[in-house]
Each structure stands twice: as structure tokens, then as C-alpha cells.
Design an enzyme around this catalytic site. Structure first.
Site, PDB file in Angstrom:
ATOM      1  N   ASP A 135     -24.779 -92.748  13.318  1.00 36.80           N
ATOM      2  CA  ASP A 135     -23.589 -92.316  12.594  1.00 36.80           C
ATOM      3  C   ASP A 135     -23.943 -91.868  11.176  1.00 36.80           C
ATOM      4  O   ASP A 135     -24.850 -92.415  10.553  1.00 36.80           O
ATOM      5  CB  ASP A 135     -22.589 -93.480  12.525  1.00 36.80           C
TER       6      ASP A 135
ATOM      7  N   GLU B 160     -25.462 -87.549  14.331  1.00 34.40           N
ATOM      8  CA  GLU B 160     -24.184 -86.999  13.886  1.00 34.40           C
ATOM      9  C   GLU B 160     -24.419 -86.347  12.525  1.00 34.40           C
ATOM     10  O   GLU B 160     -24.451 -87.014  11.500  1.00 34.40           O
ATOM     11  CB  GLU B 160     -23.127 -88.108  13.767  1.00 34.40           C
TER      12      GLU B 160
END
Length: 684
Positions: A340, A395
Site C-alpha cells: 500500500d 500501489e
């Protein structure tokens, strides 16, 4: 990587000559990673040993029941282990310190039994240089629990279940899928009930559903322990603890093992981009200093996320984070990670207030965080060396070149990146454009605009689009009629007809054209109504929107089941033809007037008619391979809630004449808002 590729990290320039002006920066970045690998080899005995920090730090219990506890806290001048086992006596079990600021205590067993009882509360207490006594949750703790009737602050417990209660894995990891089809899920919301769902419920109810739908990977969110449920798991407090909200560690192990038995790989949504700023139950101010695991001062604060930022250039921070990845692989059997917030790690501006034009100077200039890039390269190098089938997904919104190429070529080493521009495009289309104004060329460009040789995971929407303040695609398409006209007993209104048709078409064109992997967030496959909103002060701590109404697909009087069945057909068709691991598509037609898009991929012929009102009879479509074609997927099929305007038994014969740059053509009937995938008859 060929044997002739340069060994100095400049191999990426052979793949992309436009990187030539940045040769020195690329080489410098590569050398920096290599210097850390060399340091780890010389000082720690290699990445393998270095990434097993959990065998040295935190609590470790020997076969004879002796306990060793170690903690890195150089700012402390005193430290002691306290807990229920010694009545929280700060003098009973003092710790000793080495020259590197590591505190240690050994607790011999009594009659072969550990002196700290399983599941009893423990903490480390320290005296800081200012003379303050502080109590902290051990940084490497494997279990923390919360009793909201007492306090929102987590308590750390010594987790050492008897052998009879420990979960033993029964199933080997599945092989890495050639085509990655990811089902993104959150354990706590995986129930129609207004409460937190459990690991055991996910195992019993969600795993069979995911398997039935044809996905081969699960991406689990919000597993790393987080005090604030409404953070969606992105404000992590305790990096080695699986969230206790959903059950015991053994229950999560059973979930992963059961998934493996079904041939499903399981990815962890790992948050190493930042940490919760909680002091009492987090890493912040751990030893009284603000710069133990994090940068000091403003450099260590993320102004948008209101969280702490790791110092990736610190030896012990690298040990902690690399060991954290290794721990989730070893202890829980995960098969890889979705990292993330990678953009925040790659740049010193963290992506805040910065747009990316795609100019290469943005990726190799002074704004790049060399330590962040180094850590990610080191993490990927460690994971892929030790677990060749490990899957890593980044990401990143910036589009950094070589993010998904091996370190040896000068890359950062991820397997995949998320195609984050695609969902933004769909929201923009649905918010700002009428159906007549859809730009088919731009649609095709956005779906295919990815770096050659670097794999991308495409998605129409993820959890980001489901959150409160945004809308899922189905909500954009159908809005309030979702509440009144999704029953088969009600009128099939123009709004619902359009919504269901475009929901299927958007997913199919994304799946077929957008990448080398595909992702769906749980519930969106069938057009889940409403948004996600976790219990918080602003909604009176309600669970009403913190759930997934998965039962909607089981009601045969509701149209959601049609979308569910289409999603299944899409995954199973990909499983058969493998377009996600086939080369990029050849697009032969982007017709703005007709709103028709035609392309070939994996020997399938794809035809999309996005026109809101026009159906086309005997529409001529170019195709390279001659033969007889049949329908393998039809969004208008009545089984998928369509109007059934195409005869599934139709055989399409090619004519030997060039059309749209292809050697042959065939003629098809393409109804309005319909997509078809055709295959050669002999492949059926």
C-alpha cells in the site's frame, strides 16, 4: 534476463532507450541497493538471516519453555518486562542493554513450563533520558486485544498456545497463477450482519464463494492490527499481530490453509508506507524518542494521513520491515503482498500536491526518496530469492519506470503494478459525459497505456471507490432505482437496463484489454448497492454500511444474481483462454461514431458496442485468423440479465479479404450496449 544484460543495473535502458539520459541516476540507485545487500551479507550473514529478526527480537520460547525477550530501544536508560505474571512489578524483571541499544531478558522455565502464562498481558516499561517512566506494547508482539468496554487502547498479550491448540498447515502453497485474478476482501465486513465478521466465517462462507466465481487469488485487507477500525486497516499499530477483531491467529492460519486447499493464493495488503501515530499501543515514541523507527520532526510526519513515516535508511528499521514480510509468509503462509501507498515511499513529497506528467525527470530527480526505493528493492529481492513464487503488487500512481522489473536490470522488483488510472477514467465518464459523448479512442488508450514488459493489474473499481464519499460503478449507473427496480418482479426500466449492460461491459473491457491481472473488490462483482462506512463518531458508530450484503445474489427474485453469474463466466472464460498472460491486444477498430471497439487477444475476437441507441446488423469486423467463430461470452445473454438478442448457436464465417488491417473479416449482429467474445470453433 539474458546473460548479455549489463550487470550494473542499466539493463532497463536496453529495454527503454528513452532512459539513456538518466543512466548515472539509474546506476547510482542500483549501486545503493547493492551496497545495502553487501552490508547485510557482511554484518548479518545475508538477507535470509537478516529477515528472520522475529527469531531474535520480541518473545521467543525454547523447546524447554525458556523465554527470551529482546527489544531495540536505544533512548531508554532502564527497561523491565512487566505483566500479569509478575503483578506489574517494575523491579521484578529488569532487562540488560548491549552496545547497540538492544535490551534483553531471559526467563528460565519452571518445571518445563514458561513463567509467563499463555494469553496473559505483558508490556515493556522503560525510563527515558528525561527520567520519565513509560509503558509500551512490545514492537514485535504477535497478539494484541481490545476491550472497548474498558478502553479503546489495545493491550498486548503473550501468545504461546499449547501444542494441541496450534494450527498445523495441511496444504502446500498453490503455484503462482499465470493469470492473476484477484478478489479483494475485508474479513470484518464479509457478512450481511451489522457486526464484525470473523476469520472462521470468512473461511466457511467467503472462500467457497470466491472459488465458485473463478478467482484464483484473494487479497486480504486490514489484517495487520489497527486500533481504529474505520481506518480500513491503513493505520497499523502492531505490525506482527493479526487483527484480533476477527478471531485468533489460529483462525487466520486455517483461513489461509483452506484457501490453499482450494487452489487459491492469498495476498496480504501490507502497510509499510506509514504507521499509526498512537503512542500507547503503537510504535510512535516507542523509547521516548520520536526518531526510533521513524524520521524525526516534520520529515517523520505524513501531513495528509496524520501518521508516522519510517526511516528506511536505518539498519534496524530495515530488519524490522523485512522481517515483518518474512513473518507473514512463514507464520501465516501468505503467498505475497499488495504494498500500500508505494508512491509515498518512492518520493520525498509523498505524492502530496504533486501531479505526474510522465516525464522521466520526475522519476530520477531530487524528489525521489533513495531510501524508500532501496527498501522496496531490498524487500522484493529478499522475497523473490527465498520464495520464487511470491507475488508482489505495487500501489503507485506515479508510473515510475522499472518498478516491475527485477533489481538485476535496475528495477525495483515488483511483479505487478495497479492500473490506477482506469477506475478514475470510468468515474469521470459516468460523472461528466453523456453516453453519446464517450471517447472510444481514449477508453482504449487508457486501458492499454502501460509500460511494455511490466505487468499491470487492471480493475474497474476497488475498495477506494466503495468508500463513503464516493460511489461504486453500479451506484453511478443506477442510483436510487437500485432500491426499487432490481427485482425481476418490477419493470426492467431503461436506467436498470443501461446500468446492468454497462456494468458488465465495463468489467469485460477492463478484464480483456487493461492488464496482465484483474482485481475486483468484494460485492462489486454483482453491483453491491451503497457504499462502505465503518463505525465512527460521525455515524453514531453504526455498522449499517460496514457490511457486504452477499445474500443479495442468493435471492432469485433479484437481478444481482445475473451480474454475479456474468462475473463468474468472465473469470472461467479467462481461465480457459488465458488472455491475461497473452501479449497485449491488437486493436483493429475504434469507431467514434458507432461507439464500437474491436480487438484481438489470446486468439479471441472482442467486439464492444457502447452505442446507447444503435444496434448494427452485419457489422464488418477484421480478424487475423481465418475460420469459423462462435460466441464464448455475450453480455446480452439472458443468463446474465440481458435481453438475449444474439443466438448463441450462431456460426460466424470469415471472408478472405483484408479489413481494418486484418487478413480476414466476418460479419456480426451487435446490439446496442453489448459486448461479445468470439473464439474459433475448434477451441470450444
Amino acid at each position: 534476463m539474458t546473460s548479455t544484460a549489463p550487470s550494473d543495473g542499466t539493463g532497463i535502458i536496453d529495454l527503454d532507450p528513452w532512459l539513456e539520459p538518466f543512466r548515472e541516476a539509474i546506476k547510482r540507485r542500483f549501486d545503493y541497493v547493492e551496497s545495502w545487500i553487501k552490508t547485510v551479507d557482511e554484518v548479518e550473514g545475508g538477507l535470509d538471516k537478516f529477515s528472520k529478526g522475529y527469531e531474535k527480537f520480541g518473545f521467543n520460547v525454547s523447546e524447554t519453555g525458556d523465554i527470551t525477550y529482546r527489544e531495540w530501544a536505544p533512548n531508554a536508560i532502564e527497561a523491565a518486562l512487566v505483566g500479569d505474571f509478575n503483578n506489574w512489578d517494575t523491579k521484578a524483571n529488569p532487562m540488560t542493554r548491549d552496545n547497540f541499544g538492544v535490551w534483553e531478558i531471559a526467563l528460565p522455565a519452571k518445571n518445563g513450563t514458561p513463567v509467563i502464562p499463555h494469553d496473559s498481558k505483558v508490556k515493556i516499561t522503560m525510563v527515558t533520558r528525561s527520567g520519565e517512566r513509560i509503558y509500551r506494547i512490545p514492537a514485535w508482539i504477535k497478539r494484541v486485544v481490545q476491550d472497548l468496554n474498558v478502553s479503546p487502547i489495545y493491550e498486548s498479550v503473550f501468545w504461546n498456545p499449547p501444542k494441541a491448540e496450534r494450527y498445523n498447515f495441511q496444504h502446500a502453497r498453490p503455484k503462482k497463477p499465470e493469470s492473476l485474478r484477484i478478489y479483494e476482501a475485508h474479513v470484518g465486513i464479509s457478512s450481511p450482519d451489522t457486526r464484525v465478521a470473523t476469520y472462521k466465517e470468512f473461511t466457511a462462507n467467503m472462500l467457497p464463494r470466491i472459488k465458485y466465481l473463478g478467482y484464483n487469488a484473494i487479497q486480504l485487507m486490514a489484517i495487520m492490527e489497527h486500533a481504529y477500525y474505520a481506518s480500513f486497516g491503513y493505520q497499523v499499530n502492531n505490525f506482527f499481530a493479526a487483527s484480533s477483531r476477527y478471531g485468533k491467529p489460529e483462525d487466520l492460519k486455517e483461513l489461509v490453509d483452506t484457501a490453499h486447499s482450494m487452489g487459491l493464493v492469498v495476498l496480504l495488503d501490507v502497510v509499510h508506507s506509514h504507521a499509526s501515530k498512537n503512542v500507547d499501543d503503537g510504535l510512535n515514541m516507542f523509547d521516548g524518542s520520536d526518531h526510533l523507527y521513524f524520521h524525526s520532526g516534520s520529515k517523520g510526519q505524513h501531513e495528509l494521513w496524520d501518521s508516522r513515516l519510517f526511516n528506511y535508511g536505518n539498519h534496524e528499521v530495515l530488519r524490522f520491515l523485512l522481517s515483518n514480510l518474512r513473518f507473514w509468509m512463514e507464520e501465516y503462509g501468505f503467498d505475497g503482498f499488495r504494498f500500500d501507498g508505494v508512491t509515498s515511499m518512492l518520493y520525498t513529497h509523498h505524492g502530496i500536491g504533486t501531479g505526474f506528467s510522465g516525464g522521466y525527470h520526475e522519476y530520477f530527480g531530487p524528489a525521489v526518496d533513495d531510501d524508500g526505493v532501496m527498501y522496496l528493492a531490498l524487500a522484493n529481492e529478499m522475497l523473490h530469492r527465498l520464495y520464487p513464487d511470491c507475488i508482489t503488487v505495487a500501489e503507485d500512481v506515479s508510473g515510475m519506470p522499472a518498478l516491475c522489473l527485477p533489481h538485476g536490470l535496475g528495477g525495483v522488483g515488483f511483479d505487478y503494478r495497479l492500473a490506477m488510472a482506469i477506475p478514475d477514467m470510468y468515474i469521470k465518464l459516468l460523472k461528466e459525459k453523456s453516453d453519446n459523448d464517450w471517447d472510444i479512442g481514449n477508453l482504449a488508450f487508457t486501458l492499454t497505456n502501460r509500460r511494455h514488459g511490466e505487468k499491470t493489474i487492471a480493475y474497474a473499481e476497488s475498495h477506494d471507490q466503495a468508500l463513503v464519499g464516493d460511489k461504486s460503478l453500479m451506484m453511478w449507473l443506477c442510483d436510487k432505482e437500485m432500491y426499487t427496480h432490481m427485482s425481476v418482479l418490477t419493470e426492467f426500466t431503461p436506467v436498470i437496463e443501461r446500468g446492468m449492460a454497462l456494468h458488465k461491459m465495463i468489467r469485460l473491457v477492463t478484464h480483456a484489454l487493461g492488464g496482465e491481472g484483474y482485481l475486483n473488490f468484494e460485492g462489486n462483482e454483482f453491483g453491491h448497492p451503497e457504499w462502505l462506512d465503518f463505525p465512527r463518531a460521525g455515524n453514531n458508530n453504526s455498522f449499517w454500511y460496514a457490511r457486504r450484503q452477499l445474500n443479495l445474489t442468493e435471492d432469485h427474485l433479484l437481478r444481482y444474481r445475473f451480474l454475479n453469474e456474468f462475473d463468474r463466466a468472465m473469470q472461467l472464460t479467462e481461465s480457459k483462454y488465458g488472455w491475461l498472460h497473452a501479449p497485449q491486444a491488437y486493436i483493429s477498430l475504434k469507431h467514434e461514431g458507432d461507439k464500437v471497439l474491436v480487438f484481438e487477444r489470446a486468439d479471441l475476437l472482442w467486439i464492444f458496442n457502447f452505442h446507447p441507441t444503435e444496434s448494427f446488423t452485419d457489422y464488418r469486423v477484421g480478424v487475423e485468423q481465418a475460420g469459423t467463430y462462435r460466441v464464448v461470452l455475450d453480455t446480452d445473454d439472458q443468463a446474465f440479465g440481458g435481453l438475449g438478442r444474439i443466438d448463441q448457436g450462431t456460426r460466424f464465417f470469415t471472408t478472405d479479404m483484408e479489413w481494418n488491417g486484418r487478413r480476414n473479416y466476418l460479419q456480426v449482429y451487435i446490439p446496442t450496449r453489448t459486448a461479445l467474445a468470439l473464439a474459433l470453433e475448434e477451441t470450444l
